[in-house]
Design a protein around this motif. Structure first.
Motif: not given
Length: 158
Positions: A92, A94, A96, A110-111, A114, A133, A136
């Motif tokens: 995963e 992540e 941030h 952030s997306n 990732a 992915s 957050f």
């Protein structure tokens, strides 16, 4: 004096029992550490953390575009991910951000970051089904004093 002798013997017995129990606890703690270290997910996490200690995953300011400097770190993580994916594990990724900007903007950034890491790894041969992915935004800060530390990519093996 008989009472004192009896108490002395009981104290010696308790001291011996304490020593035995401490040894048993030390053995148990060692076994627990070995079980955790033997876990494929933990081994992959340890390797990934070591790769991150040698470099960072960074982006062009305010964008989801990877810096050239991120390539070496991501190449090392890709090699780890290839081996770990063969063990049926999922990585995963992540994303941030810090708290500056709007919530929607931070979630998108952030997306996007990732996803950029995910794309890099899949382009390096890591199976897409072994990667997930998620962004957050600024929802999980780790540093109040230095908001720049909140802009990060976290890798978590499952």
């Amino acid at each position: 004096t008989a009472n004192a002798t009896d108490l002395g013997e009981k104290a010696a017995a308790f001291a011996a029992e304490i020593t035995t129990l401490q040894a048993a606890l030390a053995t148990r703690d060692t076994e627990i550490e070995q079980l955790g270290a033997a876990s494929p997910a933990q081994a992959c996490q340890d390797q990934t953390d070591a790769a991150l200690a040698d470099g960072a995953v960074s982006f062009a300011n305010g964008t989801p575009v990877l810096d050239d400097a991120a390539g070496a770190t991501l190449d090392a993580i890709a090699a780890i991910a290839l081996a770990c994916a063969d063990q049926g594990l999922t990585l995963e990724i992540e994303g941030h951000t810090d708290g500056s900007g709007g919530e929607a903007t931070n979630l998108l950034l952030s997306n996007g970051r990732a996803k950029a890491v995910e794309t890099y790894l899949t382009n390096s041969g890591v199976p897409a089904n072994a990667i997930r992915s998620v962004g957050f935004g600024g929802n999980y800060p780790i540093a109040d004093a230095d908001p720049a530390q909140n802009q990060r990519i976290v890798f978590d093996w499952e």
